[in-house]
Design a protein around this motif. Sequence first.
Motif, short mmCIF file in Angstrom:
data_model
loop_
_atom_site.label_atom_id
_atom_site.label_comp_id
_atom_site.label_asym_id
_atom_site.label_seq_id
_atom_site.Cartn_x
_atom_site.Cartn_y
_atom_site.Cartn_z
N UNK A 1 -8.11 3.23 1.09
CA UNK A 1 -8.09 1.92 1.76
C UNK A 1 -9.28 1.07 1.33
N UNK A 2 -10.39 1.70 1.00
CA UNK A 2 -11.57 0.95 0.57
C UNK A 2 -11.41 0.42 -0.86
N UNK A 3 -10.83 1.24 -1.70
CA UNK A 3 -10.59 0.82 -3.09
C UNK A 3 -9.62 -0.35 -3.13
N UNK A 4 -8.53 -0.25 -2.37
CA UNK A 4 -7.54 -1.33 -2.33
C UNK A 4 -8.16 -2.59 -1.73
N UNK A 5 -8.93 -2.44 -0.65
CA UNK A 5 -9.58 -3.61 -0.03
C UNK A 5 -10.50 -4.31 -1.02
N UNK A 6 -11.26 -3.52 -1.78
CA UNK A 6 -12.18 -4.09 -2.77
C UNK A 6 -11.41 -4.89 -3.82
N UNK B 1 0.84 -1.20 0.00
CA UNK B 1 0.00 0.00 0.00
C UNK B 1 0.88 1.25 0.00
N UNK B 2 1.88 1.27 0.86
CA UNK B 2 2.73 2.45 1.00
C UNK B 2 3.58 2.70 -0.24
N UNK B 3 4.21 1.65 -0.76
CA UNK B 3 5.20 1.84 -1.83
C UNK B 3 4.66 1.64 -3.25
N UNK B 4 3.50 1.00 -3.38
CA UNK B 4 2.97 0.76 -4.73
C UNK B 4 1.60 1.42 -4.91
N UNK B 5 0.61 0.98 -4.11
CA UNK B 5 -0.75 1.46 -4.33
C UNK B 5 -0.91 2.95 -4.07
N UNK B 6 -0.36 3.44 -2.98
CA UNK B 6 -0.51 4.86 -2.65
C UNK B 6 0.10 5.76 -3.73
N UNK B 7 1.35 5.51 -4.16
CA UNK B 7 1.90 6.35 -5.24
C UNK B 7 1.11 6.26 -6.55
N UNK B 8 0.56 5.09 -6.84
CA UNK B 8 -0.26 4.95 -8.05
C UNK B 8 -1.53 5.78 -7.91
N UNK B 9 -2.16 5.70 -6.75
CA UNK B 9 -3.39 6.46 -6.54
C UNK B 9 -3.12 7.97 -6.49
N UNK B 10 -1.90 8.36 -6.10
CA UNK B 10 -1.51 9.77 -6.21
C UNK B 10 -1.60 10.22 -7.66
N UNK B 11 -1.07 9.39 -8.55
CA UNK B 11 -1.09 9.73 -9.98
C UNK B 11 -2.51 9.83 -10.52
#
Length: 196
Positions: free
Chosen positions: A153-158, A134-144
């Motif tokens: 957190x809900x999108x990733x959980x889904x 989440x910290x190193x992959x998903x969060x930076x992607x969602x920043x973009x």
Amino acid sequence: MNKSESKYFNTANRMDEAMIKLLDRKDFEYITVKEICEEAKVNRSTFYLHYDNTRDLLVECTEYMNRQFLTYFKNGKSSAVFNIENSSKEELILIKSEYLVPYLTYVKENARVFKTSISKSVSMNLDESYQKMFKYIFNPIMDKFKVPNEKRKYIVAFHINGIIAIIMEWIKNDCDMSIDDITQIIIDCVVPKEWR
């Protein structure tokens, strides 16, 4: 790597594999050093040369599974995931064949390990792995993609839980469908049409 280092890592890998096999049969809390040593065909002193306790082995075992998983990608890793800053948005959509096929190949070839790791996720400390992802992959992607922080957190959980549910159903059915078919099912279920 010299011969003694090679032997050391080979023994550690055998103990990782022993732990995974034992987790398939019982809860972590009931696994003993003796059982690990018997399964890995090493003596207790060898175990303690590598680890202080079974929890240390469990942490390493999770890292071992992650390393094994990365070998299924070209050059051991996916370039876009490890170069988020310089990747286009299209390259960062991870739910596509380019990423799913190596992942599903790993799952199919290691179905018992995958099933064990999911069912024993607390024991295997997978939450920590997900937090790092989440910290190193998903969060930076969602920043973009400019996804609001409170929704992330809900999108990733889904996505994670949806994909895992499909894969667990596939494993339950002895991976009866092809990897390409399962890939398409995941894409159809999870990826919005406008992203395809």
